[in-house]
Design a protein around this motif. Structure first.
Motif, PDB file in Angstrom:
ATOM      1  N   ARG A  61     -14.773   8.473  -0.503  1.00 11.10           N
ATOM      2  CA  ARG A  61     -16.341   8.165  -0.938  1.00 11.10           C
ATOM      3  C   ARG A  61     -16.372   7.931  -2.301  1.00 11.10           C
ATOM      4  O   ARG A  61     -15.195   8.011  -3.124  1.00 11.10           O
ATOM      5  N   ASP A  62     -17.551   7.604  -2.945  1.00 12.18           N
ATOM      6  CA  ASP A  62     -17.954   7.660  -4.162  1.00 12.18           C
ATOM      7  C   ASP A  62     -18.315   9.218  -4.657  1.00 12.18           C
ATOM      8  O   ASP A  62     -19.534   9.158  -4.476  1.00 12.18           O
ATOM      9  N   PHE A  63     -17.208   9.621  -5.314  1.00  7.73           N
ATOM     10  CA  PHE A  63     -17.373  11.218  -5.768  1.00  7.73           C
ATOM     11  C   PHE A  63     -18.219  11.544  -7.058  1.00  7.73           C
ATOM     12  O   PHE A  63     -18.443  12.657  -7.378  1.00  7.73           O
ATOM     13  N   SER A  64     -18.641  10.195  -7.553  1.00  7.73           N
ATOM     14  CA  SER A  64     -19.226  10.336  -8.927  1.00  7.73           C
ATOM     15  C   SER A  64     -20.783  11.186  -8.613  1.00  7.73           C
ATOM     16  O   SER A  64     -21.329  11.531  -9.313  1.00  7.73           O
ATOM     17  N   PHE A  65     -21.117  10.952  -7.386  1.00 10.52           N
ATOM     18  CA  PHE A  65     -22.325  11.871  -7.140  1.00 10.52           C
ATOM     19  C   PHE A  65     -22.385  12.982  -6.443  1.00 10.52           C
ATOM     20  O   PHE A  65     -23.274  13.651  -6.016  1.00 10.52           O
ATOM     21  N   TYR A  66     -21.295  13.503  -6.360  1.00  8.25           N
ATOM     22  CA  TYR A  66     -20.668  14.727  -5.650  1.00  8.25           C
ATOM     23  C   TYR A  66     -20.456  15.767  -6.715  1.00  8.25           C
ATOM     24  O   TYR A  66     -19.874  15.604  -7.538  1.00  8.25           O
ATOM     25  N   ALA A  67     -21.054  17.154  -6.418  1.00  6.61           N
ATOM     26  CA  ALA A  67     -20.416  18.263  -7.114  1.00  6.61           C
ATOM     27  C   ALA A  67     -18.899  18.258  -6.694  1.00  6.61           C
ATOM     28  O   ALA A  67     -18.835  18.372  -5.419  1.00  6.61           O
ATOM     29  N   MET A  68     -17.907  18.878  -7.272  1.00  8.77           N
ATOM     30  CA  MET A  68     -16.664  19.040  -7.201  1.00  8.77           C
ATOM     31  C   MET A  68     -16.168  20.442  -7.601  1.00  8.77           C
ATOM     32  O   MET A  68     -16.483  20.603  -8.829  1.00  8.77           O
ATOM     33  N   SER A  69     -15.649  21.289  -7.134  1.00  7.86           N
ATOM     34  CA  SER A  69     -15.117  22.335  -7.714  1.00  7.86           C
ATOM     35  C   SER A  69     -13.665  22.993  -7.135  1.00  7.86           C
ATOM     36  O   SER A  69     -12.988  22.304  -6.670  1.00  7.86           O
ATOM     37  N   TRP A  70     -13.197  23.792  -8.014  1.00  4.21           N
ATOM     38  CA  TRP A  70     -12.077  24.621  -7.902  1.00  4.21           C
ATOM     39  C   TRP A  70     -12.357  25.816  -7.530  1.00  4.21           C
ATOM     40  O   TRP A  70     -13.073  26.793  -7.925  1.00  4.21           O
ATOM     41  N   PHE A  71     -11.506  26.384  -6.365  1.00  2.00           N
ATOM     42  CA  PHE A  71     -11.409  27.648  -5.926  1.00  2.00           C
ATOM     43  C   PHE A  71     -10.036  28.071  -5.995  1.00  2.00           C
ATOM     44  O   PHE A  71      -9.048  27.234  -5.855  1.00  2.00           O
ATOM     45  N   ARG A  72      -9.616  29.394  -5.705  1.00  2.00           N
ATOM     46  CA  ARG A  72      -8.394  29.986  -5.807  1.00  2.00           C
ATOM     47  C   ARG A  72      -8.496  31.162  -4.682  1.00  2.00           C
ATOM     48  O   ARG A  72      -9.390  31.740  -4.647  1.00  2.00           O
ATOM     49  N   GLN A  73      -7.011  31.316  -4.071  1.00  7.07           N
ATOM     50  CA  GLN A  73      -7.001  32.299  -3.054  1.00  7.07           C
ATOM     51  C   GLN A  73      -5.517  32.912  -3.188  1.00  7.07           C
ATOM     52  O   GLN A  73      -4.529  32.289  -3.398  1.00  7.07           O
TER      53      GLN A  73
END
Length: 124
Positions: free
Chosen positions: A27-39
């Motif tokens: 996709r074109d992720f420039s329009f998406y929120a992108m996050s980091w999670f950890r476990q």
């Protein structure tokens, strides 16, 4: 097909630094929120931070001031710069994204797409 692939994890001593990358495709992720999670082992997955399509970035209190999120939309890549690492930062770090994101951005159930994760181990 959306694919997220993290890299850059490893073993580091307390006080050290690592830079994680999340390469996104499909996709074109420039329009998406992108996050980091950890476990961490035996614990629930927890929110680290989010990069909004607007350019704004929000962090969890536990990492505020030590971790920095950035993104390069020309490369569809999300980054996590981690400094002054502590043993309690040991976890598998995942990136996640979704086409629609609202006030629940810190909840893992809000995300449709996840990477496999990269292990970060901080020794004392």
């Amino acid at each position: 097909q959306v694919v997220l692939e993290e890299s850059g994890g490893g073993l580091v001593q307390a006080g050290g630094s690592l830079r994680l990358s999340c390469a996104a495709s499909g996709r074109d992720f420039s329009f998406y929120a992108m996050s980091w999670f950890r476990q961490a082992p035996g614990k629930e997955r927890e929110f680290v931070g989010v990069s909004w399509s607007s350019g704004m970035i929000s962090y969890a209190d536990l990492v505020e001031g030590r971790f920095t999120i950035s993104r390069d939309n020309t490369k569809n890549t999300l980054y996590l710069e981690m400094n002054n690492l502590k043993p309690e930062d040991t976890a598998v770090y995942h990136c996640a994204t979704s086409s629609k994101m609202g006030s629940g951005y810190y909840l893992d159930r809000a995300y449709a797409y996840w990477g496999q994760g990269t292990q970060v181990t901080v020794s004392s």
